[in-house]
Design a protein around this motif. Structure first.
Motif, PDB file in Angstrom:
ATOM      1  N   CYS A 245      18.280 -23.240  16.493  1.00  0.00           N
ATOM      2  CA  CYS A 245      18.305 -24.525  15.777  1.00  0.00           C
ATOM      3  C   CYS A 245      17.707 -24.419  14.376  1.00  0.00           C
ATOM      4  CB  CYS A 245      17.605 -25.618  16.593  1.00  0.00           C
ATOM      5  SG  CYS A 245      15.803 -25.468  16.640  1.00  0.00           S
ATOM      6  N   TRP A 246      17.222 -23.232  14.013  1.00  0.00           N
ATOM      7  CA  TRP A 246      16.695 -22.963  12.671  1.00  0.00           C
ATOM      8  C   TRP A 246      15.418 -23.735  12.358  1.00  0.00           C
ATOM      9  CZ3 TRP A 246      21.483 -22.590   8.835  1.00  0.00           C
ATOM     10  CH2 TRP A 246      22.257 -21.474   9.196  1.00  0.00           C
ATOM     11  N   SER A 247      14.760 -24.250  13.359  1.00  0.00           N
ATOM     12  CA  SER A 247      13.494 -24.924  13.076  1.00  0.00           C
ATOM     13  C   SER A 247      12.373 -23.880  13.020  1.00  0.00           C
ATOM     14  CB  SER A 247      13.190 -25.977  14.140  1.00  0.00           C
ATOM     15  OG  SER A 247      13.026 -25.367  15.388  1.00  0.00           O
ATOM     16  N   GLY A 248      11.304 -24.248  12.398  1.00  0.00           N
ATOM     17  CA  GLY A 248      10.218 -23.312  12.148  1.00  0.00           C
ATOM     18  C   GLY A 248       9.302 -23.051  13.316  1.00  0.00           C
ATOM     19  N   PRO A 249       8.791 -24.097  13.934  1.00  0.00           N
ATOM     20  CA  PRO A 249       7.741 -23.839  14.930  1.00  0.00           C
ATOM     21  C   PRO A 249       8.288 -23.147  16.163  1.00  0.00           C
ATOM     22  CG  PRO A 249       8.334 -26.162  14.931  1.00  0.00           C
ATOM     23  CD  PRO A 249       9.085 -25.526  13.794  1.00  0.00           C
ATOM     24  N   ILE A 250       7.792 -21.976  16.399  1.00  0.00           N
ATOM     25  CA  ILE A 250       8.267 -21.221  17.557  1.00  0.00           C
ATOM     26  C   ILE A 250       7.040 -20.642  18.223  1.00  0.00           C
ATOM     27  CG2 ILE A 250       8.637 -19.118  16.181  1.00  0.00           C
ATOM     28  CD1 ILE A 250      11.386 -19.256  18.074  1.00  0.00           C
ATOM     29  N   LYS A 251       6.985 -20.719  19.543  1.00  0.00           N
ATOM     30  CA  LYS A 251       5.766 -20.261  20.196  1.00  0.00           C
ATOM     31  C   LYS A 251       6.019 -18.996  21.008  1.00  0.00           C
ATOM     32  CE  LYS A 251       6.323 -23.399  24.105  1.00  0.00           C
ATOM     33  NZ  LYS A 251       6.104 -24.793  24.499  1.00  0.00           N
ATOM     34  N   TRP A 252       4.956 -18.256  21.173  1.00  0.00           N
ATOM     35  CA  TRP A 252       5.000 -17.034  21.980  1.00  0.00           C
ATOM     36  C   TRP A 252       4.674 -17.395  23.412  1.00  0.00           C
ATOM     37  CZ3 TRP A 252       6.597 -12.467  19.941  1.00  0.00           C
ATOM     38  CH2 TRP A 252       6.626 -12.384  18.533  1.00  0.00           C
ATOM     39  N   VAL A 253       5.486 -16.899  24.337  1.00  0.00           N
ATOM     40  CA  VAL A 253       5.200 -17.129  25.748  1.00  0.00           C
ATOM     41  C   VAL A 253       5.214 -15.789  26.475  1.00  0.00           C
ATOM     42  CG1 VAL A 253       6.149 -19.473  25.777  1.00  0.00           C
ATOM     43  CG2 VAL A 253       7.641 -17.533  26.282  1.00  0.00           C
ATOM     44  N   LYS A 254       4.466 -15.717  27.540  1.00  0.00           N
ATOM     45  CA  LYS A 254       4.407 -14.479  28.308  1.00  0.00           C
ATOM     46  C   LYS A 254       5.616 -14.425  29.238  1.00  0.00           C
ATOM     47  CE  LYS A 254       1.154 -11.891  31.214  1.00  0.00           C
ATOM     48  NZ  LYS A 254       2.022 -11.615  32.358  1.00  0.00           N
ATOM     49  N   ALA A 255       6.424 -13.377  29.072  1.00  0.00           N
ATOM     50  CA  ALA A 255       7.557 -13.190  29.981  1.00  0.00           C
ATOM     51  C   ALA A 255       7.039 -12.674  31.311  1.00  0.00           C
ATOM     52  CB  ALA A 255       8.554 -12.207  29.378  1.00  0.00           C
ATOM     53  N   SER A 256       7.830 -12.904  32.365  1.00  0.00           N
ATOM     54  CA  SER A 256       7.393 -12.429  33.688  1.00  0.00           C
ATOM     55  C   SER A 256       7.361 -10.909  33.735  1.00  0.00           C
ATOM     56  CB  SER A 256       8.332 -12.965  34.774  1.00  0.00           C
ATOM     57  OG  SER A 256       9.567 -12.283  34.719  1.00  0.00           O
ATOM     58  N   GLY A 257       8.157 -10.282  32.845  1.00  0.00           N
ATOM     59  CA  GLY A 257       8.237  -8.819  32.878  1.00  0.00           C
ATOM     60  C   GLY A 257       9.244  -8.322  33.895  1.00  0.00           C
ATOM     61  N   ARG A 258       9.860  -9.244  34.593  1.00  0.00           N
ATOM     62  CA  ARG A 258      10.899  -8.861  35.557  1.00  0.00           C
ATOM     63  C   ARG A 258      12.277  -9.146  34.979  1.00  0.00           C
ATOM     64  NH1 ARG A 258       7.062 -11.344  38.883  1.00  0.00           N
ATOM     65  NH2 ARG A 258       8.183 -13.325  38.711  1.00  0.00           N
ATOM     66  N   GLY A 259      13.234  -8.320  35.362  1.00  0.00           N
ATOM     67  CA  GLY A 259      14.602  -8.515  34.907  1.00  0.00           C
ATOM     68  C   GLY A 259      15.545  -7.645  35.701  1.00  0.00           C
ATOM     69  N   THR A 260      16.784  -7.583  35.238  1.00  0.00           N
ATOM     70  CA  THR A 260      17.775  -6.716  35.879  1.00  0.00           C
ATOM     71  C   THR A 260      18.487  -5.895  34.805  1.00  0.00           C
ATOM     72  OG1 THR A 260      19.395  -8.510  35.757  1.00  0.00           O
ATOM     73  CG2 THR A 260      18.226  -8.244  37.842  1.00  0.00           C
ATOM     74  N   VAL A 261      19.038  -4.774  35.230  1.00  0.00           N
ATOM     75  CA  VAL A 261      19.810  -3.932  34.309  1.00  0.00           C
ATOM     76  C   VAL A 261      21.162  -4.612  34.072  1.00  0.00           C
ATOM     77  CG1 VAL A 261      20.927  -1.695  33.985  1.00  0.00           C
ATOM     78  CG2 VAL A 261      18.656  -1.821  35.048  1.00  0.00           C
ATOM     79  N   TRP A 262      21.394  -5.046  32.812  1.00  0.00           N
ATOM     80  CA  TRP A 262      22.670  -5.719  32.470  1.00  0.00           C
ATOM     81  C   TRP A 262      23.759  -4.674  32.247  1.00  0.00           C
ATOM     82  CZ3 TRP A 262      26.007  -6.530  28.140  1.00  0.00           C
ATOM     83  CH2 TRP A 262      26.871  -7.641  28.277  1.00  0.00           C
ATOM     84  N   THR A 263      23.398  -3.621  31.540  1.00  0.00           N
ATOM     85  CA  THR A 263      24.246  -2.440  31.450  1.00  0.00           C
ATOM     86  C   THR A 263      23.392  -1.275  30.974  1.00  0.00           C
ATOM     87  OG1 THR A 263      26.356  -1.524  30.717  1.00  0.00           O
ATOM     88  CG2 THR A 263      25.085  -2.735  29.071  1.00  0.00           C
ATOM     89  N   PHE A 264      23.944  -0.069  31.067  1.00  0.00           N
ATOM     90  CA  PHE A 264      23.162   1.119  30.706  1.00  0.00           C
ATOM     91  C   PHE A 264      24.095   2.270  30.401  1.00  0.00           C
ATOM     92  CE2 PHE A 264      23.726   4.063  34.258  1.00  0.00           C
ATOM     93  CZ  PHE A 264      24.364   3.246  35.175  1.00  0.00           C
ATOM     94  N   THR A 265      23.559   3.321  29.836  1.00  0.00           N
ATOM     95  CA  THR A 265      24.279   4.586  29.680  1.00  0.00           C
ATOM     96  C   THR A 265      23.277   5.717  29.828  1.00  0.00           C
ATOM     97  OG1 THR A 265      25.671   5.942  28.219  1.00  0.00           O
ATOM     98  CG2 THR A 265      24.055   4.534  27.152  1.00  0.00           C
ATOM     99  N   VAL A 266      23.694   6.777  30.459  1.00  0.00           N
ATOM    100  CA  VAL A 266      22.881   7.990  30.475  1.00  0.00           C
ATOM    101  C   VAL A 266      23.292   8.815  29.267  1.00  0.00           C
ATOM    102  CG1 VAL A 266      22.151  10.025  31.773  1.00  0.00           C
ATOM    103  CG2 VAL A 266      22.797   7.921  32.993  1.00  0.00           C
ATOM    104  N   THR A 267      22.373   8.965  28.324  1.00  0.00           N
ATOM    105  CA  THR A 267      22.677   9.617  27.060  1.00  0.00           C
ATOM    106  C   THR A 267      22.335  11.101  27.151  1.00  0.00           C
ATOM    107  OG1 THR A 267      22.072   7.543  25.986  1.00  0.00           O
ATOM    108  CG2 THR A 267      22.342   9.463  24.566  1.00  0.00           C
TER     109      THR A 267
END
Lengths: 135, 392
Positions: free
Chosen positions: A49-71
Motif C-alpha cells: 500500500c506504499w504507506s510508511g509505518p511498517i512494523k517488525w514481527v517475529k516469524a514462527s520460523g516454520r515453513g514449507t519448501v515451496w520449490t528447490f534445486t540441488v545445485t
C-alpha cells in the motif's frame, strides 16, 4: 569457527533490525500497520500500500519448501565445493524467502516438506538464517 | 493512436561469429549496423534512433553512438535481460508512430564466450553493488543463487504440480537441435535424442547440461522504419502488428512465480494485432533453458497451464508440427551471447520474408510470427516482451 568464505549481506538502516534479529536467533519479518500485509524481503516502505509505518514481527520460523534445486555447479566461493540445496521456503505467515536447506541429504528434500529456521554464525555481526527439516 | 502497422522491420544482419576473441563488442555492433542498413537499402544518414542493451558500460548506447559517429535524436538503453530487444521494438514502434523518428537501429553484441563468462553458473549478484543496494542481493546472494538454479526451481515445481517429465523438457532441446541441423551457422548441429539430454550431467536439478542454452559470442542489428520509409526499402516489409511488455518479480514475497511475465504481456500484443493464437504460423520463444519454453508457451496461451509438457512433445515444435518454434536452432543449439532476444526478431523476419523458400527450414506460407523474449530469472525477477510480426 572456520573462516566464512560465502558472500555476506550489506547491512543498512532499513535492513538492520532483520540482521540484529538473526544475530539473536530470531527471524523477523515485516507487517504493514496500515494494510496488514506481511512482506519479504524487508524494506523501508510497505510494497503493497506504499504507506510508511511498517512494523517488525517475529516469524514462527516454520515453513514449507515451496520449490528447490540441488545445485551442482556454481563458481562463487563458498558454493564451489559440491551439491547444495537452494530453496524458496514459504513461511507460515505466507511470504517466501530464499534459503538453503541444511542438515539433511539433498536427495531427501521434497516440495511441501516442513522446515524450521536455524542460524549459522558467520561473524560477530552476521548470523545467516537457513532451514532444516522440522523435527 | 493505432500502432498496428505503425512500423516495419526493413533490415537485419546477424553477425554469424560464435567466437570472436579478436573483435570488440563495439566492432561487432558497428559491422552489424552497416550490414543491416545495406540489407534495407538505407544509409547512415537515415538513422535517427538508436536502441541497444548492455550489461557493461563498454557497449552502452552512449559509447556506441560515439563509436559509430552517430547523433541519434532518440536513444534507448533499456536493459532488462535477454528480452531487452523485444522491449526496444515496442519502444521504437511507439517513437516512430509518434513521429519522433523515422528509422531506428536496434543492435547488440557480446563476447560472452571468448570472455569466459559463466553466464548461468557464476552466481547472479556478483555484478551488482550490494553495499549501495542491499536489497534484494543481501537476501539472495548469500544462498548461492545461480541463473540456471532460478530456472531449475521453477522446473522442479512445474514437475511437482503438473507431472511434467524430464523427457518432456528434453523434447524441447531435441527440437531445437533438429532445427540447428538446418542452420549452417549454428554452434551445435549434430542431432541429439531425449536420452542424450537425460544422460548429460546435472547442472542444477532437474536441469541437465543439455537443458541449458549454449554460451557464444555474437551480435547483430535490426532496422525498424516508418511505413513511408519501409515502402522505399529493398526488402519486403515485416510489419509490427502488436507489442506488449511486462515484469514479474517476487511480489514482496507473495507472487506465485509459476506464472511468468508472458501471462501479462501477451494479451495487449494480441489485442493490438487483432489476431488469435490460431493465426500464428511460427514463434520465436526465448529458450534460455528448456523449462523457459514450456512456461512461456503456457503463459502466452498456446495451451493450458500445466499442459506445456504435452504441448512440446512428439515433434510439435518442429517445422511441420503444430507450432514450429526457433527455426534457427534457438539458444539451446545455435547461439546465446549473453542476451538472445535480438535473434528472435531476425529469424522471424527471415521466415516472414520467405527467405528459405524451397528448403526444409522454411515454415510454409508463413504470414504471422510471434516473438517472446524473457530476460532475468524466472524464479526471482524477470521481464517479458511479446512482439507479433506479419507480412502483407
Amino acid at each position: 569457527m572456520p573462516d566464512w568464505n560465502k558472500p555476506l549481506p550489506s547491512i543498512v538502516g532499513e535492513t538492520r533490525p532483520y540482521w540484529e534479529g538473526c544475530r539473536q536467533g530470531q527471524l523477523l519479518i515485516q507487517k504493514c500497520d496500515a494494510c496488514g500485509e506481511y512482506q519479504f524481503y524487508p524494506r523501508g516502505i510497505c510494497a503493497n500500500c506504499w504507506s510508511g509505518p511498517i512494523k517488525w514481527v517475529k516469524a514462527s520460523g516454520r515453513g514449507t519448501v515451496w520449490t528447490f534445486t540441488v545445485t551442482y555447479q556454481n563458481r562463487t566461493p563458498g558454493f564451489d565445493g559440491g551439491p547444495y540445496v537452494l530453496a524458496l521456503v514459504e513461511l507460515e505467515e505466507g511470504v517466501k524467502m530464499f534459503s538453503n536447506i541444511v542438515e539433511c541429504n539433498p536427495r531427501d528434500v521434497k516440495i511441501g516438506m516442513p522446515v524450521q529456521v536455524t542460524f549459522v554464525k558467520a561473524n560477530d555481526q552476521v548470523s545467516v538464517p537457513y532451514f532444516k527439516p522440522a523435527g | 493512436m493505432d500502432l498496428k502497422h505503425g512500423a516495419a522491420i526493413v533490415g537485419i544482419h546477424e553477425h554469424v561469429t560464435r567466437y570472436a576473441p579478436d573483435k570488440s563488442e563495439l566492432q561487432i555492433q558497428g559491422e552489424s549496423v552497416i550490414k543491416a542498413l545495406e540489407d534495407a537499402g538505407l544509409s547512415k544518414s537515415d538513422v535517427d534512433g538508436l536502441f541497444t542493451a548492455s550489461s557493461s558500460i563498454r557497449n552502452s548506447g552512449m559509447n556506441l553512438a560515439d563509436y559509430l559517429n552517430l547523433y541519434p535524436k532518440y536513444l534507448d538503453n533499456t536493459t532488462v535481460g535477454g528480452g531487452s530487444f523485444e522491449f526496444h521494438m515496442s519502444h521504437a514502434l511507439t517513437a516512430i508512430a509518434a513521429g519522433r523518428i523515422n528509422c531506428a537501429v536496434i543492435t547488440y553484441s557480446s563476447l560472452a564466450r571468448s570472455g569466459g563468462v559463466s553466464v548461468g553458473t557464476g552466481g547472479v549478484a556478483r555484478f551488482g553493488h550490494p553495499r549501495l543496494d542491499p536489497s534484494p542481493d543481501s537476501f539472495e546472494e548469500l544462498y548461492g543463487l545461480t541463473t540456471v538454479g532460478l530456472y531449475a526451481m521453477i522446473a522442479q515445481r512445474h514437475m511437482h504440480l503438473y507431472g511434467t517429465k524430464p523427457e518432456q523438457l528434453a523434447e524441447v532441446a531435441v527440437a531445437m537441435r533438429k532445427h540447428a541441423s538446418m542452420n549452417p551457422e549454428a554452434l551445435f548441429r549434430d542431432p541429439i535424442t531425449v536420452q542424450d539430454v537425460l544422460n548429460s550431467r546435472m547442472v542444477s536439478s532437474p536441469l541437465h547440461l543439455m537443458d541449458c542454452c549454449v554460451i557464444s559470442d555474437g551480435g547483430g542489428a535490426v532496422v525498424v522504419a516508418s511505413p513511408e520509409v519501409a515502402r522505399s526499402c529493398r526488402q519486403t516489409p515485416v510489419w509490427v502488428l502488436g507489442v506488449g511488455e511486462a515484469m514479474a518479480h517476487q511480489g514482496a514475497g507473495k507472487r506465485d512465480l509459476m506464472y511468468i511475465a508472458a501471462k501479462q504481456s501477451h494479451a495487449p500484443a494480441f489485442a493490438m494485432a487483432g489476431v488469435t493464437h490460431e493465426d500464428i504460423n511460427m514463434a520465436m520463444i526465448y529458450d534460455s533453458f528448456t523449462i523457459t519454453v514450456v512456461e512461456t508457451l503456457e503463459d502466452l496461451g498456446f495451451c493450458q497451464k500445466g499442459e506445456g509438457g504435452d504441448f512440446v512433445s512428439g515433434g510439435r515444435l518442429q517445422i511441420g508440427g503444430a507450432l514450429p518454434i526457433n527455426t534457427d536452432g534457438g539458444g539451446l543449439s545455435s547461439n546465446h551471447p549473453g542476451m538472445r532476444g535480438i535473434f528472435l526478431l531476425m529469424e522471424a523476419t527471415r521466415q516472414l520474408r520467405h527467405q528459405f523458400e524451397g528448403t526444409p527450414r522454411q515454415v510454409p506460407d508463413c504470414k504471422i510470427a510471434l516473438c517472446h523474449g524473457t530476460g532475468g530469472s524466472l524464479g526471482a525477477r524477470h521481464s517479458g516482451g511479446t512482439v507479433i510480426l506479419g507480412r502483407d
